[in-house]
Design a protein around this motif. Sequence first.
Motif, PDB file in Angstrom:
ATOM      1  N   ALA A 160       0.845  -1.196   0.000  1.00 29.44           N
ATOM      2  CA  ALA A 160       0.000   0.000   0.000  1.00 29.44           C
ATOM      3  C   ALA A 160       0.876   1.241   0.000  1.00 29.44           C
ATOM      4  O   ALA A 160       1.806   1.359   0.794  1.00 29.44           O
ATOM      5  CB  ALA A 160      -0.908  -0.003   1.223  1.00 29.44           C
ATOM      6  N   VAL A 161       0.568   2.164  -0.902  1.00 27.18           N
ATOM      7  CA  VAL A 161       1.297   3.432  -0.992  1.00 27.18           C
ATOM      8  C   VAL A 161       0.262   4.553  -0.925  1.00 27.18           C
ATOM      9  O   VAL A 161      -0.644   4.615  -1.755  1.00 27.18           O
ATOM     10  CB  VAL A 161       2.105   3.520  -2.303  1.00 27.18           C
ATOM     11  N   ILE A 162       0.390   5.410   0.076  1.00 29.17           N
ATOM     12  CA  ILE A 162      -0.534   6.527   0.264  1.00 29.17           C
ATOM     13  C   ILE A 162       0.123   7.809  -0.235  1.00 29.17           C
ATOM     14  O   ILE A 162       1.235   8.144   0.166  1.00 29.17           O
ATOM     15  CB  ILE A 162      -0.915   6.696   1.745  1.00 29.17           C
ATOM     16  N   VAL A 221       4.475   4.541   2.811  1.00 29.59           N
ATOM     17  CA  VAL A 221       4.690   3.228   2.200  1.00 29.59           C
ATOM     18  C   VAL A 221       4.555   2.159   3.275  1.00 29.59           C
ATOM     19  O   VAL A 221       5.310   2.156   4.263  1.00 29.59           O
ATOM     20  CB  VAL A 221       6.074   3.128   1.540  1.00 29.59           C
ATOM     21  N   GLY A 222       3.571   1.258   3.112  1.00 30.13           N
ATOM     22  CA  GLY A 222       3.401   0.163   4.058  1.00 30.13           C
ATOM     23  C   GLY A 222       4.377  -0.959   3.789  1.00 30.13           C
ATOM     24  O   GLY A 222       5.179  -0.909   2.853  1.00 30.13           O
ATOM     25  N   SER A 223       4.316  -1.975   4.621  1.00 35.38           N
ATOM     26  CA  SER A 223       5.160  -3.147   4.430  1.00 35.38           C
ATOM     27  C   SER A 223       4.482  -4.129   3.483  1.00 35.38           C
ATOM     28  O   SER A 223       3.297  -4.003   3.175  1.00 35.38           O
ATOM     29  CB  SER A 223       5.433  -3.826   5.779  1.00 35.38           C
ATOM     30  N   ASP A 224       5.242  -5.095   3.038  1.00 35.43           N
ATOM     31  CA  ASP A 224       4.707  -6.161   2.186  1.00 35.43           C
ATOM     32  C   ASP A 224       3.919  -7.115   3.082  1.00 35.43           C
ATOM     33  O   ASP A 224       4.501  -7.918   3.811  1.00 35.43           O
ATOM     34  CB  ASP A 224       5.876  -6.868   1.498  1.00 35.43           C
ATOM     35  N   GLU A 225       2.596  -7.021   3.060  1.00 32.94           N
ATOM     36  CA  GLU A 225       1.742  -7.813   3.945  1.00 32.94           C
ATOM     37  C   GLU A 225       0.808  -8.708   3.142  1.00 32.94           C
ATOM     38  O   GLU A 225       0.360  -8.330   2.060  1.00 32.94           O
ATOM     39  CB  GLU A 225       0.896  -6.889   4.840  1.00 32.94           C
ATOM     40  N   LYS A 230      -3.617  -4.213   6.370  1.00 29.96           N
ATOM     41  CA  LYS A 230      -2.534  -3.943   7.321  1.00 29.96           C
ATOM     42  C   LYS A 230      -1.500  -3.020   6.703  1.00 29.96           C
ATOM     43  O   LYS A 230      -0.996  -2.102   7.356  1.00 29.96           O
ATOM     44  CB  LYS A 230      -1.876  -5.254   7.757  1.00 29.96           C
ATOM     45  N   SER A 231      -1.185  -3.268   5.444  1.00 33.01           N
ATOM     46  CA  SER A 231      -0.221  -2.410   4.745  1.00 33.01           C
ATOM     47  C   SER A 231      -0.773  -1.003   4.594  1.00 33.01           C
ATOM     48  O   SER A 231      -0.035  -0.007   4.713  1.00 33.01           O
ATOM     49  CB  SER A 231       0.110  -3.005   3.375  1.00 33.01           C
ATOM     50  N   ALA A 235       0.950   2.419   6.042  1.00 30.36           N
ATOM     51  CA  ALA A 235       1.289   3.577   5.210  1.00 30.36           C
ATOM     52  C   ALA A 235       0.711   4.860   5.802  1.00 30.36           C
ATOM     53  O   ALA A 235       1.378   5.901   5.835  1.00 30.36           O
ATOM     54  CB  ALA A 235       0.774   3.362   3.785  1.00 30.36           C
ATOM     55  N   LEU A 236      -0.535   4.780   6.277  1.00 30.15           N
ATOM     56  CA  LEU A 236      -1.159   5.939   6.913  1.00 30.15           C
ATOM     57  C   LEU A 236      -0.435   6.311   8.206  1.00 30.15           C
ATOM     58  O   LEU A 236      -0.206   7.494   8.493  1.00 30.15           O
ATOM     59  CB  LEU A 236      -2.633   5.639   7.218  1.00 30.15           C
ATOM     60  N   ARG A 237      -0.061   5.301   8.974  1.00 33.48           N
ATOM     61  CA  ARG A 237       0.629   5.540  10.242  1.00 33.48           C
ATOM     62  C   ARG A 237       2.016   6.141  10.013  1.00 33.48           C
ATOM     63  O   ARG A 237       2.454   7.007  10.778  1.00 33.48           O
ATOM     64  CB  ARG A 237       0.760   4.219  11.001  1.00 33.48           C
ATOM     65  N   ALA A 238       2.683   5.717   8.954  1.00 33.84           N
ATOM     66  CA  ALA A 238       4.016   6.255   8.652  1.00 33.84           C
ATOM     67  C   ALA A 238       3.942   7.761   8.427  1.00 33.84           C
ATOM     68  O   ALA A 238       4.778   8.519   8.941  1.00 33.84           O
ATOM     69  CB  ALA A 238       4.601   5.552   7.434  1.00 33.84           C
ATOM     70  N   ILE A 239       2.944   8.196   7.668  1.00 35.53           N
ATOM     71  CA  ILE A 239       2.775   9.634   7.434  1.00 35.53           C
ATOM     72  C   ILE A 239       2.444  10.344   8.743  1.00 35.53           C
ATOM     73  O   ILE A 239       2.977  11.425   9.035  1.00 35.53           O
ATOM     74  CB  ILE A 239       1.671   9.877   6.394  1.00 35.53           C
TER      75      ILE A 239
END
Length: 350
Positions: A160-162, A221-225, A230-231, A235-239
């Motif tokens: 997932a890419v936000i 950018v989320g992890s490969d899940e 979850k990904s 990605a949202l949490r990273a931002i």
Amino acid sequence: MIILTNQLAQNIVDKMMNVIPYNVNIMNNEGIIIGSGDKNRIGQLHQGAVKAIIEDRLIAIHEISGGAKPGVNMPIYLNNNIMGVIGISGDPMIVEAFASIVKVTAELLINQEYAFNEKRVRERMKEEFLYQWTYNENSDANFIRMAEVLHIDLNLKRTAVIINSNGKDIKDKLNKFLHVDEYILRINLNKVLIIMKSNINLQKRILNIYDTLENVSKIGVGSDEDILSKSVQQALRAIEIVEKLGIDRAICNYGDLAFIDSITNTLDKEKFYSLINKLKDEGKGLDLIDTLIAYIIHNGETTTVANELHIHRNSLNYRLNKIKNITGKNPRNLVDLLEIFSACILYKLN
């Protein structure tokens, strides 16, 4: 099967009457006139159309009879099914010459409308599926069946890419960066999700998006899940982490920030909040919490930290000593610094 609506029928009539000098009627599959150059005839039963439907052939009418005027009436089809009847009023010997072209044109317009509606319905189904995929962790039989209908391979590894952007046309611009089996979904006014395939080129592609497009402030950018939702949350949490901690980073990989996120879920919050409360109560006006965060983000490089905070190095040293006096923890000691930085993280992210 598409329904031959009054609006579609009238649109076809209007187009036909622009090119032939005769009145055109369109009847539905029950013989009712639903489109006509003579608006007074709409809603009337047309016996010639009924006969054309029953006998499945062109019917020529030479005298006024049963609501039908002289002319020809031809069944029109979609996927070999009779959709209705198109009629041309006039002397059958004359207007029959127009019959084939009018019939073909009408069927072409109906097919275009059907294709457009089918595409619109499919796009709506796809968007609803993407929402489910984005937010639901469980894949039931209906979800898997819908993926098959939409030809979406759930077994491919995806990330997932936000995209954070205030550009109104950002979704259209992002489409050109998509590969086969990748999808895009707007999740709110300022965030667009791209479901991208996970491979060694992913980070390079994400950097290209950031470098190429304007109005992109952050990319999460989320992890490969195995579970896409979850990904997405990663990605949202990273931002969120980068923005709340004031980290100067445009591309926010959750993998680089997972340790910080884990702190908020594992530590005894009450114990660490006491450190924050002391800094807030006894260090008013000194921004000691932001000083700590900047200090660790810039690896304790005092010149860089001072520049970041727009203060003199002596002022920075004063603040660090103030933190030590208030909390009993020395920011220049790595173990103490980890503890008070963890407290700052809890404060900022909760």
